[in-house]
Write an enzyme that holds these catalytic residues in place. Structure first.
Site, PDB file in Angstrom:
ATOM      1  N   PHE A 279      15.781  56.690  93.420  1.00  0.00           N
ATOM      2  CA  PHE A 279      14.662  57.350  92.603  1.00  0.00           C
ATOM      3  C   PHE A 279      13.502  56.148  92.739  1.00  0.00           C
ATOM      4  O   PHE A 279      12.282  56.620  92.261  1.00  0.00           O
ATOM      5  CB  PHE A 279      15.120  57.333  91.184  1.00  0.00           C
ATOM      6  CG  PHE A 279      15.317  56.233  90.492  1.00  0.00           C
ATOM      7  CD1 PHE A 279      14.329  55.608  89.747  1.00  0.00           C
ATOM      8  CD2 PHE A 279      16.632  55.435  90.174  1.00  0.00           C
ATOM      9  CE1 PHE A 279      14.279  54.446  88.993  1.00  0.00           C
ATOM     10  CE2 PHE A 279      16.839  54.331  89.310  1.00  0.00           C
ATOM     11  CZ  PHE A 279      15.472  53.885  88.874  1.00  0.00           C
TER      12      PHE A 279
ATOM     13  N   LYS B 233      17.003  63.841 101.839  1.00  0.00           N
ATOM     14  CA  LYS B 233      17.915  64.314 100.693  1.00  0.00           C
ATOM     15  C   LYS B 233      17.176  63.222  99.596  1.00  0.00           C
ATOM     16  O   LYS B 233      17.705  62.182  99.570  1.00  0.00           O
ATOM     17  CB  LYS B 233      19.308  64.057 100.769  1.00  0.00           C
ATOM     18  CG  LYS B 233      19.966  64.941  99.538  1.00  0.00           C
ATOM     19  CD  LYS B 233      19.734  64.779  98.402  1.00  0.00           C
ATOM     20  CE  LYS B 233      20.513  63.395  98.010  1.00  0.00           C
ATOM     21  NZ  LYS B 233      20.080  63.205  96.229  1.00  0.00           N
TER      22      LYS B 233
ATOM     23  N   GLU C  61      17.392  63.263  93.087  1.00  0.00           N
ATOM     24  CA  GLU C  61      17.018  64.244  92.141  1.00  0.00           C
ATOM     25  C   GLU C  61      16.382  64.066  90.886  1.00  0.00           C
ATOM     26  O   GLU C  61      15.892  64.806  90.117  1.00  0.00           O
ATOM     27  CB  GLU C  61      18.393  64.965  91.388  1.00  0.00           C
ATOM     28  CG  GLU C  61      19.558  64.202  91.037  1.00  0.00           C
ATOM     29  CD  GLU C  61      20.193  63.387  92.074  1.00  0.00           C
ATOM     30  OE1 GLU C  61      19.940  62.589  92.719  1.00  0.00           O
ATOM     31  OE2 GLU C  61      21.576  63.357  91.513  1.00  0.00           O
ATOM     32  N   ARG C  62      16.094  62.541  90.727  1.00  0.00           N
ATOM     33  CA  ARG C  62      15.164  62.349  89.410  1.00  0.00           C
ATOM     34  C   ARG C  62      13.693  62.277  89.532  1.00  0.00           C
ATOM     35  O   ARG C  62      12.878  62.490  88.622  1.00  0.00           O
ATOM     36  CB  ARG C  62      15.477  60.743  88.941  1.00  0.00           C
ATOM     37  CG  ARG C  62      17.249  60.835  88.966  1.00  0.00           C
ATOM     38  CD  ARG C  62      17.395  59.667  88.105  1.00  0.00           C
ATOM     39  NE  ARG C  62      18.723  58.924  88.665  1.00  0.00           N
ATOM     40  CZ  ARG C  62      19.300  57.852  88.496  1.00  0.00           C
ATOM     41  NH1 ARG C  62      18.492  56.957  87.917  1.00  0.00           N
ATOM     42  NH2 ARG C  62      20.230  57.560  88.700  1.00  0.00           N
TER      43      ARG C  62
ATOM     44  N   SER D 238      22.476  52.342  95.304  1.00  0.00           N
ATOM     45  CA  SER D 238      23.046  51.447  94.725  1.00  0.00           C
ATOM     46  C   SER D 238      24.123  51.008  95.441  1.00  0.00           C
ATOM     47  O   SER D 238      24.806  51.698  96.469  1.00  0.00           O
ATOM     48  CB  SER D 238      23.555  52.068  93.398  1.00  0.00           C
ATOM     49  OG  SER D 238      24.463  53.061  93.506  1.00  0.00           O
TER      50      SER D 238
ATOM     51  N   CYS E 249      14.540  47.060  93.992  1.00  0.00           N
ATOM     52  CA  CYS E 249      15.582  46.238  94.801  1.00  0.00           C
ATOM     53  C   CYS E 249      15.138  45.080  95.101  1.00  0.00           C
ATOM     54  O   CYS E 249      16.107  44.093  95.374  1.00  0.00           O
ATOM     55  CB  CYS E 249      16.131  47.189  95.963  1.00  0.00           C
ATOM     56  SG  CYS E 249      14.753  46.904  97.288  1.00  0.00           S
TER      57      CYS E 249
ATOM     58  N   GLU F 254      23.845  44.201  88.681  1.00  0.00           N
ATOM     59  CA  GLU F 254      22.458  44.566  88.906  1.00  0.00           C
ATOM     60  C   GLU F 254      22.014  45.278  87.773  1.00  0.00           C
ATOM     61  O   GLU F 254      22.391  46.535  87.521  1.00  0.00           O
ATOM     62  CB  GLU F 254      22.275  45.401  89.942  1.00  0.00           C
ATOM     63  CG  GLU F 254      20.787  45.699  90.559  1.00  0.00           C
ATOM     64  CD  GLU F 254      20.549  46.754  91.713  1.00  0.00           C
ATOM     65  OE1 GLU F 254      21.543  47.840  91.351  1.00  0.00           O
ATOM     66  OE2 GLU F 254      19.803  46.517  92.215  1.00  0.00           O
TER      67      GLU F 254
HETATM   68  P1  NAD Z   1      21.992  55.893  93.234  1.00  0.00           P
HETATM   69  O1  NAD Z   1      22.987  55.256  94.338  1.00  0.00           O
HETATM   70  O2  NAD Z   1      22.406  56.368  92.086  1.00  0.00           O
HETATM   71  O3  NAD Z   1      21.223  57.193  94.423  1.00  0.00           O
HETATM   72  C1  NAD Z   1      20.946  57.080  95.543  1.00  0.00           C
HETATM   73  C2  NAD Z   1      20.986  58.280  96.286  1.00  0.00           C
HETATM   74  O4  NAD Z   1      22.355  58.635  96.274  1.00  0.00           O
HETATM   75  C3  NAD Z   1      20.480  59.541  95.495  1.00  0.00           C
HETATM   76  O5  NAD Z   1      19.764  60.441  96.423  1.00  0.00           O
HETATM   77  C4  NAD Z   1      21.608  60.156  94.922  1.00  0.00           C
HETATM   78  O6  NAD Z   1      21.439  61.755  94.738  1.00  0.00           O
HETATM   79  C5  NAD Z   1      22.778  60.086  95.612  1.00  0.00           C
HETATM   80  N1  NAD Z   1      23.757  59.782  94.812  1.00  0.00           N
HETATM   81  C6  NAD Z   1      24.209  59.421  93.810  1.00  0.00           C
HETATM   82  N2  NAD Z   1      25.461  59.285  93.321  1.00  0.00           N
HETATM   83  C7  NAD Z   1      26.151  59.829  94.294  1.00  0.00           C
HETATM   84  C8  NAD Z   1      27.242  60.116  94.491  1.00  0.00           C
HETATM   85  N3  NAD Z   1      28.300  59.904  93.793  1.00  0.00           N
HETATM   86  N4  NAD Z   1      27.754  60.481  95.763  1.00  0.00           N
HETATM   87  C9  NAD Z   1      27.041  60.789  96.716  1.00  0.00           C
HETATM   88  N5  NAD Z   1      25.559  60.443  96.358  1.00  0.00           N
HETATM   89  C10 NAD Z   1      25.130  59.927  95.416  1.00  0.00           C
HETATM   90  O7  NAD Z   1      20.725  54.884  93.362  1.00  0.00           O
HETATM   91  P2  NAD Z   1      19.409  55.126  92.347  1.00  0.00           P
HETATM   92  O8  NAD Z   1      19.784  54.919  90.940  1.00  0.00           O
HETATM   93  O9  NAD Z   1      18.616  56.320  92.844  1.00  0.00           O
HETATM   94  O10 NAD Z   1      18.630  53.893  92.897  1.00  0.00           O
HETATM   95  C11 NAD Z   1      18.620  52.618  92.384  1.00  0.00           C
HETATM   96  C12 NAD Z   1      19.434  51.729  93.132  1.00  0.00           C
HETATM   97  O11 NAD Z   1      18.944  51.649  94.600  1.00  0.00           O
HETATM   98  C13 NAD Z   1      19.683  50.225  92.874  1.00  0.00           C
HETATM   99  O12 NAD Z   1      20.804  49.805  92.908  1.00  0.00           O
HETATM  100  C14 NAD Z   1      18.704  49.472  93.866  1.00  0.00           C
HETATM  101  O13 NAD Z   1      18.950  48.237  94.129  1.00  0.00           O
HETATM  102  C15 NAD Z   1      18.801  50.257  95.150  1.00  0.00           C
HETATM  103  N6  NAD Z   1      17.713  50.290  96.051  1.00  0.00           N
HETATM  104  C16 NAD Z   1      18.063  49.248  97.014  1.00  0.00           C
HETATM  105  C17 NAD Z   1      17.324  49.172  97.957  1.00  0.00           C
HETATM  106  C18 NAD Z   1      17.403  48.540  99.329  1.00  0.00           C
HETATM  107  O14 NAD Z   1      16.371  48.400 100.136  1.00  0.00           O
HETATM  108  N7  NAD Z   1      18.418  47.783  99.361  1.00  0.00           N
HETATM  109  C19 NAD Z   1      15.902  49.812  97.957  1.00  0.00           C
HETATM  110  C20 NAD Z   1      15.803  51.002  96.621  1.00  0.00           C
HETATM  111  C21 NAD Z   1      16.768  51.079  96.023  1.00  0.00           C
END
Ligand code: NAD
Length: 505
Positions: A158, A182, A185-186, A235, A290, A390
């Site tokens: 997101f 994909k 969704e937020r 994450s 991140c 985090e």
């Molecule tokens: P998230 O892991 O909750 O979601 C990321 C994606 O995974 C979304 O598209 C979501 O729909 C999907 N998803 C969520 N839960 C899932 C599940 N149980 N099974 C399958 N798919 C699922 O992350 P977020 O809250 O959207 O974003 C924040 C996180 O992203 C933080 O941890 C941040 O550090 C990380 N991030 C990392 C980088 C990097 O380059 N390393 C960059 C940006 C964000």
């Protein structure tokens, strides 16, 4: 009010398949909030397994023609896309602010960094050049070519709804793949706007598709036999899951996870500059980056003046809706996330940290919307939860140590290894840190060392699962597979039968 009531009257965010928006029939949806007001502003459809299959089928059908399209033609369309994104920077940024909450200037910065990835992708004919060895044996030449993988998918978080997709799809398309996005969704609307720009650029229908969804969509993409590769950013627990599931199903996967980025401050650092950098990197985008700095490791006597300088700056941060001119920090993404972030302040106090600034005392916390002020926690220790987790919000921890080696050990013992920064005036110490530190991206007096588009982005340890970093040269490698050709042209004069193993000498 129940979610069903809230969403009955608001707009819907659809899929994008074959060059146009397509409504979902799954019957499932999720609310898209306006974080600045706390109101539901749209609902996003969540794909069923059958809908994911339909998207993959569209991408698969588009692949052969796109792959066969001349490199110069693919480049031309990418140039057009670059121009369209450039011309629409503000509209994209406004969409980001509306759904994510970040300030408009921050959102403009996000678009600018994403655009640089499209610019890099315009150079793909050069980047896809293979190698050629003439006369690898008598009358034989050997050469390597790079070919696209096929249908590839990007699953994005997101916090960067435009930039992270651009990290992925510029290179993926340039290399001749078809791409399925994909989005989170937020804040899903930017994905559709980008899809429309892709269409306007002349990229054929089906080459870029968007499927809105949640775990159902992700799981189907991870197991679908026609999806060749997955790029994921999110994450750490989900990144690990995506990597393990995708690779088990035979796919190429790069899965970037969470972070806990440290800023090591040596006693000789310039206090004013370091405090400016710490505040910018910890509280920019409300800490939802991140690459945000979440821990300052203060070495020796620098701690007291540095904490005082950070505290002084926190008081001046302007917090409010991201679309209002002059605000420097917007709301968090959801109410639940805001409350979770705030709970770390109480936990830190209970575990013995000093709460120097509590973000809940800020007037913004009492506004409508998901606002929280900046928090500063001093005398934090690695055993505390605020250090271990985090937090992904505007909470900065300060750990005090006596010596550089203690600071370094702490950073290297941390399970994450995304970014790490050192602040010092001593070039030798900075070079030693660059040599010593276990992190994929290092800043020297730079708090957020996000690599430019012609390098690649990626952390180490629990911040990245997979072998290749994202975008830049490693992105091209990720989205192509190598083929080595050994070639001999018939020379009737020297032809003979030889059942021995082919030899080069
Ligand atoms: P998230 O892991 O909750 O979601 C990321 C994606 O995974 C979304 O598209 C979501 O729909 C999907 N998803 C969520 N839960 C899932 C599940 N149980 N099974 C399958 N798919 C699922 O992350 P977020 O809250 O959207 O974003 C924040 C996180 O992203 C933080 O941890 C941040 O550090 C990380 N991030 C990392 C980088 C990097 O380059 N390393 C960059 C940006 C964000």
């Amino acid at each position: 009010m129940a979610i069903a009531d809230v969403t009955a009257s608001i707009g819907t965010v659809n899929h994008w398949i074959g060059g146009k928006p397509v409504a979902s029939q799954s019957g499932r949806s999720s609310v898209v909030w306006n974080p600045a007001t706390g109101e539901a502003q749209a609902k996003v459809r969540l794909a069923s397994v059958e809908e994911v299959d339909a998207v993959v089928a569209s991408s698969k059908e588009a692949f052969p023609a796109w792959r066969a399209t001349a490199l110069s033609r693919r480049t031309e369309t990418l140039f057009k896309l670059r121009e369209l994104v450039d011309a629409n920077r503000r509209r994209i940024a406004e969409l980001l602010t509306l759904e994510h909450g970040k300030t408009l200037s921050d959102a403009m910065g996000e678009v600018a960094r994403g655009l640089e990835n499209l610019e890099f992708a315009c150079g793909v004919p050069q980047l896809m050049k293979g190698g050629f060895s003439e006369q690898s044996s008598r009358g034989v030449d050997t050469y390597q070519i790079r070919q696209p993988l096929g249908v590839v998918a990007g699953i994005t978080p997101f916090n960067f709804p435009a930039m992270v997709p651009m990290w992925m799809f510029g290179n993926a398309l340039a290399c001749g793949n078809t791409f399925i996005l994909k989005p989170s969704e937020r804040d899903p609307s930017a994905s559709l706007f980008l899809a429309e720009l892709v269409r306007q650029a002349g990229i054929p229908d089906g080459v870029f598709n968007v499927v809105q969804g949640d775990k159902v969509a992700v799981d189907r993409l991870l197991e679908h036999p026609d999806v060749q590769a997955i790029s994921f950013v999110g994450s750490t627990p989900i990144a690990r899951y995506v990597y393990e599931t995708g690779t088990r199903n035979g796919k190429r996967v790069q899965a970037l996870g969470g972070a806990k980025n440290h800023m090591l401050v040596l006693p000789d650092a310039d206090i004013e500059m370091t405090a400016d950098a710490a505040v910018s990197a910890a509280y920019g985008s409300a800490g939802e980056r991140c690459m945000a700095i979440s821990v300052v490791v203060a070495v020796g006597a620098v701690a007291d003046p540095l904490v005082a300088a950070i505290e002084e700056r926190i008081a001046k941060i302007k917090i409010g809706p991201g679309l209002e001119e002059g605000n420097e920090m917007g709301p968090l993404i959801t109410r639940e996330h805001r409350d979770r972030v705030a709970s770390y302040v109480d936990k830190a106090e209970a575990e013995g940290a000093t709460v120097t600034v509590d973000g809940r005392a800020n007037a913004a916390y009492r506004r409508e919307g998901f606002f929280l002020g900046a928090s500063l926690l001093d005398h934090v220790e690695p055993r505390m939860q605020c250090y271990e987790d985090e937090i992904f919000g505007p909470v900065l921890s300060v750990v005090r140590v006596e010596r550089y080696d203690q600071a370094l050990r702490m950073i290297n013992d941390n399970p994450y290894g995304n970014g790490a920064a050192i602040f010092t005036r001593d070039g030798g110490a900075a070079r030693q840190f660059q040599f010593d530190v276990d992190a994929g991206m290092v800043g020297i007096n730079v708090p957020i060392p996000v690599p430019v588009a012609y390098y690649s982005f990626g952390g180490w340890k629990a911040s990245l699962f997979g072998d290749l970093h994202m975008y830049g040269p490693e992105g091209v490698q990720f989205y192509t597979k190598a083929k080595v050709v050994t070639s001999r042209w018939p020379d009737p004069g020297s032809s003979k039968i030889d059942l021995g193993f082919p030899q080069a000498r």
